[in-house]
Design a protein around this motif. Structure first.
Motif, mmCIF file in Angstrom:
data_model
loop_
_atom_site.group_PDB
_atom_site.id
_atom_site.type_symbol
_atom_site.label_atom_id
_atom_site.label_comp_id
_atom_site.label_asym_id
_atom_site.label_seq_id
_atom_site.Cartn_x
_atom_site.Cartn_y
_atom_site.Cartn_z
ATOM 1 N N PHE A 225 0.838 -1.207 0.000
ATOM 2 C CA PHE A 225 0.000 0.000 0.000
ATOM 3 C C PHE A 225 0.869 1.252 0.000
ATOM 4 C CE2 PHE A 225 -1.939 3.386 2.545
ATOM 5 C CZ PHE A 225 -3.102 3.631 1.824
ATOM 6 N N ILE A 226 1.865 1.281 0.863
ATOM 7 C CA ILE A 226 2.755 2.446 0.943
ATOM 8 C C ILE A 226 3.495 2.655 -0.376
ATOM 9 C CG2 ILE A 226 4.801 3.400 2.089
ATOM 10 C CD1 ILE A 226 3.926 1.824 4.611
ATOM 11 N N ALA A 227 3.951 1.551 -0.983
ATOM 12 C CA ALA A 227 4.713 1.626 -2.235
ATOM 13 C C ALA A 227 3.826 1.859 -3.450
ATOM 14 C CB ALA A 227 5.524 0.346 -2.426
ATOM 15 N N GLY A 228 2.503 1.744 -3.274
ATOM 16 C CA GLY A 228 1.593 1.911 -4.406
ATOM 17 C C GLY A 228 1.600 0.730 -5.349
ATOM 18 N N ASN A 229 1.881 -0.472 -4.833
ATOM 19 C CA ASN A 229 1.908 -1.673 -5.667
ATOM 20 C C ASN A 229 0.529 -2.321 -5.693
ATOM 21 O OD1 ASN A 229 2.405 -4.010 -7.063
ATOM 22 N ND2 ASN A 229 3.676 -4.946 -5.482
ATOM 23 N N PHE A 230 -0.271 -1.924 -6.683
ATOM 24 C CA PHE A 230 -1.625 -2.454 -6.831
ATOM 25 C C PHE A 230 -1.773 -3.187 -8.163
ATOM 26 C CE2 PHE A 230 -1.895 1.709 -4.580
ATOM 27 C CZ PHE A 230 -2.040 1.187 -3.292
ATOM 28 N N SER A 231 -0.685 -3.804 -8.604
ATOM 29 C CA SER A 231 -0.697 -4.507 -9.886
ATOM 30 C C SER A 231 -1.484 -5.806 -9.780
ATOM 31 C CB SER A 231 0.736 -4.799 -10.342
ATOM 32 O OG SER A 231 1.403 -5.582 -9.361
ATOM 33 N N SER A 232 -1.817 -6.358 -10.921
ATOM 34 C CA SER A 232 -2.590 -7.596 -10.965
ATOM 35 C C SER A 232 -1.848 -8.720 -10.239
ATOM 36 C CB SER A 232 -2.841 -7.998 -12.418
ATOM 37 O OG SER A 232 -3.588 -9.185 -12.492
ATOM 38 N N GLY A 233 -2.540 -9.400 -9.362
ATOM 39 C CA GLY A 233 -1.937 -10.493 -8.621
ATOM 40 C C GLY A 233 -1.112 -10.068 -7.422
ATOM 41 N N SER A 234 -1.122 -8.786 -7.109
ATOM 42 C CA SER A 234 -0.340 -8.280 -5.978
ATOM 43 C C SER A 234 -0.909 -8.804 -4.667
ATOM 44 C CB SER A 234 -0.352 -6.756 -5.964
ATOM 45 O OG SER A 234 -1.661 -6.284 -5.642
ATOM 46 N N VAL A 235 -0.148 -8.632 -3.597
ATOM 47 C CA VAL A 235 -0.615 -9.045 -2.280
ATOM 48 C C VAL A 235 -1.853 -8.254 -1.871
ATOM 49 C CG1 VAL A 235 0.860 -7.437 -0.999
ATOM 50 C CG2 VAL A 235 0.122 -9.569 0.084
ATOM 51 N N VAL A 236 -1.996 -7.030 -2.384
ATOM 52 C CA VAL A 236 -3.193 -6.243 -2.080
ATOM 53 C C VAL A 236 -4.409 -6.861 -2.752
ATOM 54 C CG1 VAL A 236 -4.263 -3.970 -2.194
ATOM 55 C CG2 VAL A 236 -1.793 -4.158 -1.832
ATOM 56 N N ASP A 237 -4.260 -7.324 -3.986
ATOM 57 C CA ASP A 237 -5.348 -8.050 -4.650
ATOM 58 C C ASP A 237 -5.748 -9.280 -3.843
ATOM 59 O OD1 ASP A 237 -5.276 -6.229 -6.709
ATOM 60 O OD2 ASP A 237 -4.880 -7.691 -8.296
ATOM 61 N N ARG A 238 -4.744 -10.026 -3.389
ATOM 62 C CA ARG A 238 -5.038 -11.242 -2.622
ATOM 63 C C ARG A 238 -5.759 -10.905 -1.321
ATOM 64 N NH1 ARG A 238 0.373 -12.355 -3.588
ATOM 65 N NH2 ARG A 238 0.812 -12.541 -1.350
ATOM 66 N N PHE A 239 -5.298 -9.848 -0.696
ATOM 67 C CA PHE A 239 -5.943 -9.407 0.545
ATOM 68 C C PHE A 239 -7.420 -9.089 0.312
ATOM 69 C CE2 PHE A 239 -7.366 -5.340 2.412
ATOM 70 C CZ PHE A 239 -7.650 -5.780 3.703
ATOM 71 N N TRP A 240 -7.722 -8.349 -0.749
ATOM 72 C CA TRP A 240 -9.107 -7.957 -1.022
ATOM 73 C C TRP A 240 -9.979 -9.182 -1.305
ATOM 74 C CZ3 TRP A 240 -10.977 -3.557 0.430
ATOM 75 C CH2 TRP A 240 -12.183 -3.080 -0.061
ATOM 76 N N ASN A 241 -9.424 -10.148 -2.008
ATOM 77 C CA ASN A 241 -10.159 -11.389 -2.272
ATOM 78 C C ASN A 241 -10.381 -12.183 -0.987
ATOM 79 O OD1 ASN A 241 -10.512 -11.079 -5.084
ATOM 80 N ND2 ASN A 241 -8.445 -11.861 -5.492
ATOM 81 N N GLU A 242 -9.372 -12.194 -0.111
ATOM 82 C CA GLU A 242 -9.519 -12.916 1.148
ATOM 83 C C GLU A 242 -10.507 -12.213 2.073
ATOM 84 O OE1 GLU A 242 -8.667 -15.755 1.477
ATOM 85 O OE2 GLU A 242 -6.923 -16.123 0.208
ATOM 86 N N LYS A 243 -10.594 -10.898 1.985
ATOM 87 C CA LYS A 243 -11.602 -10.167 2.755
ATOM 88 C C LYS A 243 -12.995 -10.625 2.336
ATOM 89 C CE LYS A 243 -13.270 -5.549 3.929
ATOM 90 N NZ LYS A 243 -13.059 -4.087 3.834
#
Length: 331
Positions: free
Chosen positions: A199-217
């Motif tokens: 999140f801090i680095a702005g890494n919101f690319s496809s398959g990123s850990v942020v994507d995985r987090f949102w799916n797990e939510k």
């Protein structure tokens, strides 16, 4: 910088807090009456009591400390000044200070009857307007903290670099909550610090850990909050109060769950029948076709889709083993 994921825990002692935070005000807040009360407020309200899961029970006290640890990492990474860091970390620590017994399960009753919710309760506590918040209020004043600024951060209204970890869809509260929630299903979905760092680095690319987090939510809400068991726990918690001969009063909002459940014992009438309940559902979806050019655009990729559905609930049984909430009727 310390590897915070190694320090995130399900349960914290005061010694942990002293060791893990860089500012002395955090341990001082943790021993105030209002913050200590959170030990008696369950993390998921009545839903907390639906299943044994891994045997763990969580509360708002430990969750709040975890959220504050993530906020501290954010503030240190962003190289905030000490004063800025303290404001951000304290806001994170106190974001749940106004939750009622059984949290969101019971809050609608107070909102309907008294216009009281956890946002209003938070303000009353932080401003020292009720006895429960008096020593917390004094601690905040002693450290020259702007209470209105803290409230604004918690509300999600501040979209600046200080407030974005509260206002964004990807925020420290939700990151810690979904990580903690994994224990109910004996699975840690992700490393929360990796999500925060992305999140801090702005890494919101496809398959990123942020994507995985949102799916797990989305999975967590489906498995716990919107399951038949979860919906039943919320609903029968409210019935517990409706059916009681005790009168709900505003001061009940500030009780611990032990005292609240003692006041409203589970004496259900045999006349209670299976009930069809309408619920509002939120699905958390990643729109992989959308790139995120800035923090303000996060909601275009990480979407919340709202819908409604009906759930047929059986009346609760007090003692039946393996029922939807076997321990819910114990005080």
């Amino acid at each position: 910088m310390a590897q915070m994921h190694e320090n995130l825990k399900f349960r914290y002692t005061l010694e942990d807090v002293v060791d893990m935070f860089v500012d002395d005000i955090i341990p001082a807040i943790c021993v105030t009456d209002a913050f200590q009360r959170l030990k008696g407020i369950s993390f998921l309200g009545a839903v907390e009591r639906t299943k044994k899961h891994s045997g763990l029970r969580h509360n708002r006290f430990n969750h709040s400390i975890g959220v504050a640890l993530l906020a501290q990492r954010y503030a240190l990474t962003m190289e905030f000044s000490q004063a800025e860091r303290i404001r951000v970390v304290v806001a994170a620590l106190l974001h749940d200070i106004g939750h009622a017994p059984l949290s969101h399960s019971i809050e609608p009753l107070f909102a309907e009857k008294f216009g009281l919710n956890h946002h209003i309760a938070t303000e009353k506590i932080l401003q020292g307007k009720i006895a429960l918040g008096r020593n917390l209020y004094e601690e905040l004043l002693k450290n020259s903290l702007d209470i209105d600024f803290l409230i604004n951060l918690m509300s999600g209204e501040d979209k600046s670099k200080f407030g974005r970890i509260f206002s964004s869809p990807i925020n420290v509260d939700t990151i810690e909550a979904i990580w903690r929630g994994g224990s109910y299903v004996r699975k840690q979905f992700f490393n929360p610090v990796e999500v925060l760092d992305a999140f801090i680095a702005g890494n919101f690319s496809s398959g990123s850990v942020v994507d995985r987090f949102w799916n797990e939510k989305n999975s967590f809400y489906s498995l716990m909050i919107y399951s038949k068991e979860g919906v039943a726990a919320d609903y029968w918690a409210r019935v517990r109060v409706w059916e009681s001969d005790k009168k709900l009063v505003p001061d009940d909002f500030y009780l611990t769950e032990k005292h609240f459940l003692s006041k409203y014992p589970a004496d259900f009438s045999d006349k209670i029948q299976p009930t069809l309940v309408d619920i509002k559902v939120r699905n958390f979806e990643v729109d992989d076709s959308v790139d995120v050019p800035c923090y303000d655009a996060l909601s275009t990729r990480y979407k919340i889709v709202k819908s409604k559905r009906s759930v047929l609930l059986d009346p609760p049984a007090k003692k039946e083993e393996n029922h939807i909430q076997p321990s819910f009727f114990e005080t």
